[in-house]
Design an enzyme around this catalytic site. Structure first.
Site, mmCIF file in Angstrom:
data_model
loop_
_atom_site.group_PDB
_atom_site.id
_atom_site.type_symbol
_atom_site.label_atom_id
_atom_site.label_comp_id
_atom_site.label_asym_id
_atom_site.label_seq_id
_atom_site.Cartn_x
_atom_site.Cartn_y
_atom_site.Cartn_z
ATOM 1 C CG ASP A 39 -1.928 -1.288 1.030
ATOM 2 O OD1 ASP A 39 -1.812 -1.939 0.136
ATOM 3 O OD2 ASP A 39 -2.818 -1.140 2.211
ATOM 4 C CG ASP A 81 -6.449 -0.143 1.246
ATOM 5 O OD1 ASP A 81 -6.833 -1.181 1.328
ATOM 6 O OD2 ASP A 81 -6.839 0.914 2.138
ATOM 7 C CG HIS A 83 -11.129 0.985 0.417
ATOM 8 N ND1 HIS A 83 -11.356 -0.408 0.753
ATOM 9 C CD2 HIS A 83 -10.022 1.620 1.185
ATOM 10 C CE1 HIS A 83 -10.232 -0.491 1.596
ATOM 11 N NE2 HIS A 83 -9.749 0.690 1.885
ATOM 12 C CG HIS A 87 -14.700 0.169 1.672
ATOM 13 N ND1 HIS A 87 -14.270 -0.043 2.904
ATOM 14 C CD2 HIS A 87 -14.648 -1.099 1.232
ATOM 15 C CE1 HIS A 87 -13.805 -1.632 3.197
ATOM 16 N NE2 HIS A 87 -13.959 -1.896 1.947
ATOM 17 C CG HIS A 137 -8.500 5.171 3.002
ATOM 18 N ND1 HIS A 137 -9.497 4.714 3.762
ATOM 19 C CD2 HIS A 137 -7.820 3.938 2.739
ATOM 20 C CE1 HIS A 137 -9.490 3.561 4.213
ATOM 21 N NE2 HIS A 137 -8.426 3.124 3.654
ATOM 22 C CE LYS A 162 -3.952 -4.262 1.174
ATOM 23 N NZ LYS A 162 -4.901 -3.091 2.041
ATOM 24 C CB CYS A 207 -1.992 -2.993 5.126
ATOM 25 S SG CYS A 207 -3.611 -2.210 4.919
#
Ligand code: VGL
Ligand code: ZN
Length: 290
Positions: A39, A81, A83, A87, A137, A162, A207
């Site tokens: 990330d 990351d 989203h 989310h 984010h 992810k 993470c």
């Protein structure tokens, strides 16, 4: 007693054994290792919506690791990351809540969120998860979700996304937070016969930590490079470092990397195997040539 190396090339059998020894040594040195860059995205860097303090300082450290240890890594995987705009981990989706509040999210056995179920069928709660709420984010296809321009990437690097299931968060690069779905990370590592993973990136207490825990649980030899990572919450740094240590995850500095990875278990096993082979070859050749 004539040492075997005097006329070893006249004896095919000994020649064969020597090749076995040599190739197992090469195998030992090249035991497959992957670098996991977690990330390193604009949203977590200074100026980002979930900026981690001093996160930009890790970028030259990661670039250096890649430059100095190119021969060490069979492959490099970047997790991202990624989203949905609405989310479930975003505080903006929970009326009356602010970023960094914690709420309980309940899921059925298939990983469907029970909290806001609109269907008439009752939702049987299989798992309750404490969810920290974050500022919005790393929203899909936004600048925040992009990798930093300063991190070195190669066309052969693999990207694993992810957190794209809107109703559940995913700190680990392997599984979502409920363990309901997995990413392709494990399959990618398996297809390259990876045994050791070296983890760098953001954030140390989320993470990176959960990716390291899953990697260890799945059976990898795991190294987390602390100076190539930063925590969201500096107060939690020692707790996660101690926990990783207790679980057999090697928490190291980038300067220790070469030595530590090459002294990993699989290296040792292969190395001792080589020594035993050498001794056997020597004894066998001595007996034959007595
Ligand atoms: C992360 C919080 C929320 C991380 C991702 O990359 O550590 N932390 N989403
Ligand atoms: Zn996130």
């Amino acid at each position: 007693m004539i040492p075997f190396w005097i006329n070893w090339n006249t004896n095919l059998c000994r020649y064969g054994l020597f090749i076995v020894v040599l190739s197992s040594f090469v195998l030992a040195v090249s035991s497959n290792t992957a670098l996991l860059v977690v990330d390193v995205q604009n949203c977590f860097l200074p100026g980002g919506s979930l900026a981690v303090t001093d996160a930009d300082e890790i970028i030259p450290v990661i670039n250096n690791i890649r430059r100095k240890h190119t021969d060490l890594f069979t492959l490099t995987v970047f997790t991202q990351d990624w989203h949905c705009a609405d989310h479930v981990s975003f505080a903006s989706q929970h009326t009356g809540h602010s970023p960094f509040d914690v709420v309980i999210l309940q899921y059925d056995e298939n990983g469907n969120l029970c909290n806001e179920t609109s269907s008439s069928t009752p939702c049987t709660v299989e798992k309750s998860i404490n969810q920290t709420l974050w500022p919005d984010h790393c929203v899909i296809n936004t600048t925040g979700a992009q990798f930093s321009d300063n991190i070195h990437r190669k066309p052969t690097d693999i990207v694993v996304k992810k957190g794209y299931h809107c109703e559940i968060d995913s700190y680990s690069g392997f599984y979502d937070n409920g363990g309901f779905t997995k990413t392709e990370l494990e399959a990618v590592l398996q297809s390259h016969e990876i045994e050791t993973v070296v983890i760098v990136g953001l954030a140390l207490d989320y993470c990176v930590y959960f990716t390291a825990l899953d990697a260890r649980r799945v059976g990898y030899n795991v190294y987390v490079v602390v100076d190539a990572s930063r925590p969201v919450s500096p107060a939690d740094k020692q707790t996660v470092v101690t926990d990783m240590d207790n679980r057999g995850i090697h928490v190291v500095n980038s300067t220790e990397l070469r030595f530590l990875v090459s002294s990993s278990t699989s290296f040792n096993i292969c190395f001792y195997y080589c020594i035993v082979c050498f001794i056997l070859v020597y004894i066998a050749s001595s007996i034959v040539l007595i």
